[in-house]
Write an enzyme that holds these catalytic residues in place. Structure first.
Site, PDB file in Angstrom:
ATOM      1  N   SER A  21      23.679 -21.837 -25.769  1.00 61.16           N
ATOM      2  CA  SER A  21      24.011 -21.119 -24.531  1.00 61.16           C
ATOM      3  C   SER A  21      23.487 -21.860 -23.302  1.00 61.16           C
ATOM      4  O   SER A  21      24.135 -21.863 -22.248  1.00 61.16           O
ATOM      5  CB  SER A  21      23.479 -19.687 -24.569  1.00 61.16           C
ATOM      6  OG  SER A  21      22.072 -19.656 -24.537  1.00 61.16           O
ATOM      7  N   ASN A  22      22.335 -22.515 -23.410  1.00 61.66           N
ATOM      8  CA  ASN A  22      21.856 -23.320 -22.289  1.00 61.66           C
ATOM      9  C   ASN A  22      22.711 -24.574 -22.114  1.00 61.66           C
ATOM     10  O   ASN A  22      22.903 -25.045 -20.986  1.00 61.66           O
ATOM     11  CB  ASN A  22      20.381 -23.696 -22.484  1.00 61.66           C
ATOM     12  CG  ASN A  22      19.445 -22.625 -21.958  1.00 61.66           C
ATOM     13  OD1 ASN A  22      19.461 -22.292 -20.789  1.00 61.66           O
ATOM     14  ND2 ASN A  22      18.619 -22.069 -22.841  1.00 61.66           N
ATOM     15  N   ARG A  73       9.287 -36.847 -40.955  1.00 59.77           N
ATOM     16  CA  ARG A  73       9.539 -36.571 -39.537  1.00 59.77           C
ATOM     17  C   ARG A  73       9.742 -37.876 -38.774  1.00 59.77           C
ATOM     18  O   ARG A  73      10.574 -37.972 -37.867  1.00 59.77           O
ATOM     19  CB  ARG A  73       8.351 -35.789 -38.955  1.00 59.77           C
ATOM     20  CG  ARG A  73       8.625 -35.172 -37.598  1.00 59.77           C
ATOM     21  CD  ARG A  73       7.393 -34.432 -37.091  1.00 59.77           C
ATOM     22  NE  ARG A  73       6.976 -33.367 -37.984  1.00 59.77           N
ATOM     23  CZ  ARG A  73       7.486 -32.147 -37.974  1.00 59.77           C
ATOM     24  NH1 ARG A  73       8.443 -31.846 -37.128  1.00 59.77           N
ATOM     25  NH2 ARG A  73       7.029 -31.235 -38.799  1.00 59.77           N
ATOM     26  N   MET A  98      15.084 -27.091 -32.220  1.00 61.37           N
ATOM     27  CA  MET A  98      13.934 -26.525 -32.927  1.00 61.37           C
ATOM     28  C   MET A  98      13.271 -27.538 -33.860  1.00 61.37           C
ATOM     29  O   MET A  98      13.206 -27.363 -35.075  1.00 61.37           O
ATOM     30  CB  MET A  98      14.369 -25.285 -33.705  1.00 61.37           C
ATOM     31  CG  MET A  98      15.035 -24.220 -32.848  1.00 61.37           C
ATOM     32  SD  MET A  98      13.972 -23.627 -31.505  1.00 61.37           S
ATOM     33  CE  MET A  98      12.764 -22.694 -32.455  1.00 61.37           C
ATOM     34  N   ASN A 115      12.578 -29.794 -21.358  1.00 56.05           N
ATOM     35  CA  ASN A 115      12.713 -28.701 -22.322  1.00 56.05           C
ATOM     36  C   ASN A 115      12.643 -27.372 -21.574  1.00 56.05           C
ATOM     37  O   ASN A 115      12.024 -27.275 -20.514  1.00 56.05           O
ATOM     38  CB  ASN A 115      11.592 -28.756 -23.366  1.00 56.05           C
ATOM     39  CG  ASN A 115      11.721 -27.662 -24.415  1.00 56.05           C
ATOM     40  OD1 ASN A 115      12.792 -27.465 -24.988  1.00 56.05           O
ATOM     41  ND2 ASN A 115      10.645 -26.947 -24.677  1.00 56.05           N
ATOM     42  N   HIS A 117      11.543 -23.358 -22.401  1.00 54.20           N
ATOM     43  CA  HIS A 117      10.832 -22.550 -23.401  1.00 54.20           C
ATOM     44  C   HIS A 117      10.820 -21.101 -22.952  1.00 54.20           C
ATOM     45  O   HIS A 117      10.552 -20.812 -21.774  1.00 54.20           O
ATOM     46  CB  HIS A 117       9.404 -23.060 -23.562  1.00 54.20           C
ATOM     47  CG  HIS A 117       8.613 -22.299 -24.585  1.00 54.20           C
ATOM     48  ND1 HIS A 117       8.794 -22.494 -25.936  1.00 54.20           N
ATOM     49  CD2 HIS A 117       7.663 -21.346 -24.459  1.00 54.20           C
ATOM     50  CE1 HIS A 117       7.977 -21.680 -26.596  1.00 54.20           C
ATOM     51  NE2 HIS A 117       7.275 -20.977 -25.722  1.00 54.20           N
ATOM     52  N   SER A 144      10.197 -21.199 -18.966  1.00 54.81           N
ATOM     53  CA  SER A 144       9.556 -22.353 -18.327  1.00 54.81           C
ATOM     54  C   SER A 144      10.344 -23.625 -18.613  1.00 54.81           C
ATOM     55  O   SER A 144      10.714 -23.882 -19.756  1.00 54.81           O
ATOM     56  CB  SER A 144       8.127 -22.552 -18.862  1.00 54.81           C
ATOM     57  OG  SER A 144       7.337 -21.386 -18.696  1.00 54.81           O
ATOM     58  N   ASP A 153       5.134 -27.722 -26.458  1.00 54.85           N
ATOM     59  CA  ASP A 153       5.317 -26.829 -25.307  1.00 54.85           C
ATOM     60  C   ASP A 153       4.200 -26.992 -24.284  1.00 54.85           C
ATOM     61  O   ASP A 153       3.814 -26.028 -23.607  1.00 54.85           O
ATOM     62  CB  ASP A 153       5.401 -25.361 -25.768  1.00 54.85           C
ATOM     63  CG  ASP A 153       6.590 -25.112 -26.692  1.00 54.85           C
ATOM     64  OD1 ASP A 153       7.627 -25.757 -26.515  1.00 54.85           O
ATOM     65  OD2 ASP A 153       6.466 -24.267 -27.601  1.00 54.85           O
ATOM     66  N   GLU A 182      17.016 -18.196 -18.015  1.00 51.73           N
ATOM     67  CA  GLU A 182      17.064 -19.582 -18.520  1.00 51.73           C
ATOM     68  C   GLU A 182      18.297 -20.283 -18.003  1.00 51.73           C
ATOM     69  O   GLU A 182      18.258 -21.447 -17.583  1.00 51.73           O
ATOM     70  CB  GLU A 182      17.070 -19.590 -20.049  1.00 51.73           C
ATOM     71  CG  GLU A 182      15.766 -19.174 -20.705  1.00 51.73           C
ATOM     72  CD  GLU A 182      15.846 -19.277 -22.222  1.00 51.73           C
ATOM     73  OE1 GLU A 182      16.472 -20.217 -22.725  1.00 51.73           O
ATOM     74  OE2 GLU A 182      15.285 -18.383 -22.903  1.00 51.73           O
TER      75      GLU A 182
END
Length: 221
Positions: A21-22, A73, A98, A115, A117, A144, A153, A182
């Site tokens: 959605s962002n 990772r 995520m 980012n 949050h 934020s 974060d 947001e």
């Protein structure tokens, strides 16, 4: 702002994991001409992410890099870095991505990765922010926008939207109210970056050459 040539138009790469959605708010702002930029690629670590459909509908290239297919990772982040660097973006936009990054990746994109949050950082880092805000009985919640660092974060703050917590709020209702904000503040911050007004210099956030407060600018909903 002066008319930008094609060579000067900032290139963006957007990373998603879910509904996007962002991402849609960013696509809408670019389509409306509010932000002068191009989204060169949308990358998802989840092949079923609805945000990929949003990108396809907008004619934006997509790529899936499934983290489950990598043994570490570090290996995943290296593949991600390669895919992003291939597009040579001025800015990498995290829109509900995520994954926790390795320091190698955050260092590589230092000052070029934003980012958003769903909390008023440094409160409620991580997940389940709306449930935790209600449990903590805070009066103010929100969202934020920050530059990404190796701390989860915890990167330098740009902009926060303040959202009141109502007595009868459920996590779902509060999340919906925060999400509206947001979609307001993230395009604003991205626009500032694309216009050269927003920069990270010596780990300090500068707006029009002036240092922002540590807590960033406030946007009251």
């Amino acid at each position: 702002m002066h008319q930008q040539s094609l060579q000067q138009i900032p290139r963006l790469v957007v990373l998603i994991s879910g509904s996007g959605s962002n991402l849609q708010a960013l696509i809408d702002a670019i389509t409306a001409g509010t932000i002068v930029a191009t989204i060169e690629l949308v990358i998802s670590n989840k092949p079923e992410a609805m945000g990929l459909t949003r990108a396809n509908k907008a004619g934006i290239a997509t790529q899936v890099i499934n983290h489950l297919e990598f043994g570490s990772r570090e290996a995943f982040d290296r593949e991600l870095m390669h895919a992003i660097d291939d597009k040579q973006p001025e800015l990498v936009v995290l829109a509900g991505f995520m994954r926790i990054f390795t320091p190698e990746l955050t260092h590589h994109f230092h000052g070029r990765m934003l980012n958003i949050h769903p909390s008023l950082l440094p409160q409620f880092k991580g997940t389940n922010t709306h449930e935790r805000a209600i449990e903590a009985e805070v009066d103010q919640h929100g969202a934020s926008v920050h530059f990404v660092s190796s701390e989860l974060d915890g990167g330098p703050m740009v902009l926060q939207a303040l959202v009141p917590v109502e007595d009868l709020d459920s996590p779902r209702v509060l999340a919906a109210r925060v999400l509206v904000q947001e979609h307001v503040i993230y395009p604003i911050a991205i626009k500032w970056f694309c216009e050269g007004r927003l920069k990270l210099q010596n780990n300090l956030v500068l707006m029009d050459g002036h240092r922002l407060p540590v807590e960033g600018m406030k946007f009251q909903s």
